[in-house]
Motif scaffolding. Structure first.
Motif, PDB file in Angstrom:
ATOM      1  N   PRO A 441       0.805  -1.224   0.000  1.00 40.26           N
ATOM      2  CA  PRO A 441       0.000   0.000   0.000  1.00 40.26           C
ATOM      3  C   PRO A 441       0.836   1.271   0.000  1.00 40.26           C
ATOM      4  CG  PRO A 441      -0.987  -1.598   1.489  1.00 40.26           C
ATOM      5  CD  PRO A 441       0.326  -2.179   1.034  1.00 40.26           C
ATOM      6  N   LEU A 442       1.946   1.308   0.756  1.00 45.51           N
ATOM      7  CA  LEU A 442       2.786   2.510   0.771  1.00 45.51           C
ATOM      8  C   LEU A 442       3.499   2.696  -0.560  1.00 45.51           C
ATOM      9  CD1 LEU A 442       4.430   2.703   4.319  1.00 45.51           C
ATOM     10  CD2 LEU A 442       2.653   4.173   3.323  1.00 45.51           C
ATOM     11  N   ALA A 443       3.897   1.592  -1.197  1.00 45.97           N
ATOM     12  CA  ALA A 443       4.546   1.710  -2.506  1.00 45.97           C
ATOM     13  C   ALA A 443       3.567   2.260  -3.531  1.00 45.97           C
ATOM     14  CB  ALA A 443       5.077   0.344  -2.948  1.00 45.97           C
ATOM     15  N   ARG A 444       2.310   1.806  -3.468  1.00 38.10           N
ATOM     16  CA  ARG A 444       1.305   2.333  -4.409  1.00 38.10           C
ATOM     17  C   ARG A 444       1.022   3.798  -4.118  1.00 38.10           C
ATOM     18  NH1 ARG A 444      -0.952  -2.793  -3.229  1.00 38.10           N
ATOM     19  NH2 ARG A 444      -2.665  -1.966  -1.944  1.00 38.10           N
ATOM     20  N   LEU A 445       1.042   4.177  -2.837  1.00 33.66           N
ATOM     21  CA  LEU A 445       0.829   5.577  -2.482  1.00 33.66           C
ATOM     22  C   LEU A 445       1.947   6.453  -3.016  1.00 33.66           C
ATOM     23  CD1 LEU A 445      -1.213   7.265  -0.797  1.00 33.66           C
ATOM     24  CD2 LEU A 445       0.347   7.005   1.133  1.00 33.66           C
ATOM     25  N   ALA A 446       3.175   5.973  -2.899  1.00 31.49           N
ATOM     26  CA  ALA A 446       4.325   6.739  -3.406  1.00 31.49           C
ATOM     27  C   ALA A 446       4.272   6.824  -4.916  1.00 31.49           C
ATOM     28  CB  ALA A 446       5.628   6.062  -2.950  1.00 31.49           C
ATOM     29  N   GLU A 447       3.867   5.750  -5.586  1.00 26.69           N
ATOM     30  CA  GLU A 447       3.805   5.756  -7.065  1.00 26.69           C
ATOM     31  C   GLU A 447       2.755   6.749  -7.539  1.00 26.69           C
ATOM     32  OE1 GLU A 447       4.675   4.816 -10.914  1.00 26.69           O
ATOM     33  OE2 GLU A 447       5.742   4.181  -9.112  1.00 26.69           O
ATOM     34  N   GLU A 448       1.646   6.825  -6.836  1.00 23.93           N
ATOM     35  CA  GLU A 448       0.580   7.768  -7.226  1.00 23.93           C
ATOM     36  C   GLU A 448       1.028   9.214  -7.034  1.00 23.93           C
ATOM     37  OE1 GLU A 448      -3.714   8.893  -5.404  1.00 23.93           O
ATOM     38  OE2 GLU A 448      -3.408   6.765  -5.870  1.00 23.93           O
ATOM     39  N   ALA A 449       1.887   9.456  -6.036  1.00 24.26           N
ATOM     40  CA  ALA A 449       2.336  10.821  -5.748  1.00 24.26           C
ATOM     41  C   ALA A 449       3.318  11.324  -6.782  1.00 24.26           C
ATOM     42  CB  ALA A 449       2.955  10.881  -4.353  1.00 24.26           C
ATOM     43  N   ARG A 450       3.924  10.406  -7.539  1.00 26.59           N
ATOM     44  CA  ARG A 450       4.923  10.838  -8.532  1.00 26.59           C
ATOM     45  C   ARG A 450       4.268  11.544  -9.703  1.00 26.59           C
ATOM     46  NH1 ARG A 450       7.243   5.475  -7.646  1.00 26.59           N
ATOM     47  NH2 ARG A 450       9.016   5.679  -6.251  1.00 26.59           N
TER      48      ARG A 450
END
Length: 450
Positions: A441-450
């Motif tokens: 979930p945190l990796a997906r959150l970081a990917e969306e923020a890019r």
């Protein structure tokens, strides 16, 4: 009538069973929910340690511990203990509380495991069923009415055509009516076996079973064409993901990771030392505040209030009221050396909180991402249920799909519709869950923020 009264409640939502990070403030080896835990251990896992609002906890009388959208333990609240900025709730568990086994009354989409609310002490109840004698009388009346029905008698006219006789009629096929009524009722109940579950070994059950199989055939699916009631399928996404997938556990891990980031940031960016900007007074008893600094003036509520923000008026009143009453939850209070010192202390404290809030904001972002993934999954399950219903041979009754929990539906196992469960199970098996998405979930959150 049952007397009802309202109580303030703290709800703790447990994730899945896992090792407790060490050292654990309560000396526990494991945290989270697991089936079969003794009352004392489940209570220990639920009561702490949490970031909680002291004002809400101090007002509450009841602690609810929930997992997968269901209350698994309840108990009284008598106070709290403090553990490095977090609290553990003290009290006594009540394993006989009527809310245990019911749906979580404070269930929400937030990733925050702590919620607050006010509930009536009497639990919600399902509508009471009518006396069986009343139902029997209605059934007898319906069958009697059917037995008195007449159908037109066909006769041949002089022209050779078959037409209803103008004055004569025949009795209806009452036996056919009875068998069709039984088949429809069995289909609505979820199957022949379910309909006869009250006393399956009786001679009556054996005769009715033979009659029903003679009516509908030996294939279970042949029964569904007789169903008249809608098939109501409730897609409770929170319950499904908590009990059938690792999605909730993955989000629990993500919250703990953010929590660790906050704790690391708090240590790397310490709060300004209040003693450098004013006199610190320790709360040592009811309306008793003393300072270790011999140069400090006697405690004055008026002096302390003069440095408080006006928008904090309600909190200011609450703190003074609690300390005057002997509440030692507030450990210390500060009176600045001067207005300038107070303003500087506030500026530094606010700036630090702003830096920490940028990290804490991930909790809100994680909540929003979780809700999006949960919603997408629920909609996919609903579509799969509808597609599965089209494949049920002979089913003509409508299928109603509800997203979210439905307190109007029975939670008692023997009243759950087997056809609805069959459709839901097949839909779950055919649908990818958030636990199957790539990355954490945190990796997906970081990917969306890019």
């Amino acid at each position: 009538m049952t007397d009802r009264s309202e109580v303030d409640v703290v709800r703790i939502k447990l994730g899945s069973d896992k090792p407790a990070p060490q050292p654990d403030a309560l000396g526990r080896d494991r945290i989270g929910f697991a089936h079969g835990l003794p009352t004392a251990e489940l209570w220990e896992r639920g009561r702490g340690v949490w970031r909680a609002r002291l004002d809400k906890v101090s007002d509450a009388q009841l602690l609810l511990i929930a997992s997968g959208g269901i209350v698994v333990m309840a108990g009284s609240i008598s106070g709290v203990t403090f553990h490095d900025g977090r609290v553990a709730i003290t009290g006594l568990p009540d394993p006989t509380h009527p809310l245990i086994g019911q749906r979580d009354p404070l269930d929400n989409s937030s990733a925050n495991p702590v919620a607050y609310g006010r509930l009536e002490t009497a639990p919600a109840r399902h509508p009471s069923q009518r006396a069986l004698s009343e139902v029997l009388n209605d059934a007898i009346a319906t069958l009697t009415e059917a037995g008195r029905q007449r159908r037109p008698r066909l006769h041949q006219t002089p022209s050779g055509r078959l037409e209803p006789h103008p004055t004569e009629s025949d009795p209806v096929d009452w036996a056919e009516f009875v068998t069709l009524a039984l088949a429809g009722a069995a289909a609505n109940l979820g199957g022949i076996e379910r309909a006869l579950a009250g006393r399956p070994g009786s001679w009556e059950a054996a005769k009715v079973e033979d009659l029903l199989y003679a009516t509908v055939g030996t294939e279970p699916s042949d029964l569904w064409r007789h169903r008249t009631e809608p098939v109501r399928v409730v897609v409770d996404v929170d319950e499904i993901l908590a009990t059938r997938t690792d999605a909730l556990s993955q989000y629990d891990d993500a919250e703990q990771a953010i929590d660790a980031q906050v704790e690391q940031a708090e240590k790397a960016d310490p709060a300004p030392d209040p003693a450098s900007y004013g006199w610190v007074y320790e709360v040592t008893g009811p309306n008793e505040l003393t300072s270790a600094d011999p140069a400090a003036p006697p405690w004055s509520w008026e002096a302390w209030r003069s440095f408080q923000d006006t928008e904090w008026g309600e909190w200011t009143d609450r703190i003074e009221r609690d300390i005057r009453a002997g509440d030692t939850s507030w450990r210390s209070l500060l009176i600045p050396f001067s207005p300038e010192a107070g303003a500087e202390y506030k500026r530094l404290s606010d700036a630090r909180e702003s830096r920490l809030d940028r990290i804490r904001h991930q909790f809100e972002q994680l909540d929003a991402q979780k809700r999006r993934e949960w919603d997408t999954y629920g909609e996919a399950i609903a579509r799969a249920v509808e597609a599965g219903a089209l494949a049920v041979p002979g089913l003509q009754a409508p299928v109603e799909v509800t997203l979210g929990s439905d307190p109007a539906l029975p939670m008692v196992e023997h009243l759950i519709d087997p056809l609805a469960e069959q459709l839901l199970d097949a839909a779950i098996a055919a649908t990818l869950s958030p636990a199957d998405l790539p990355g954490t979930p945190l990796a997906r959150l970081a990917e969306e923020a890019r």
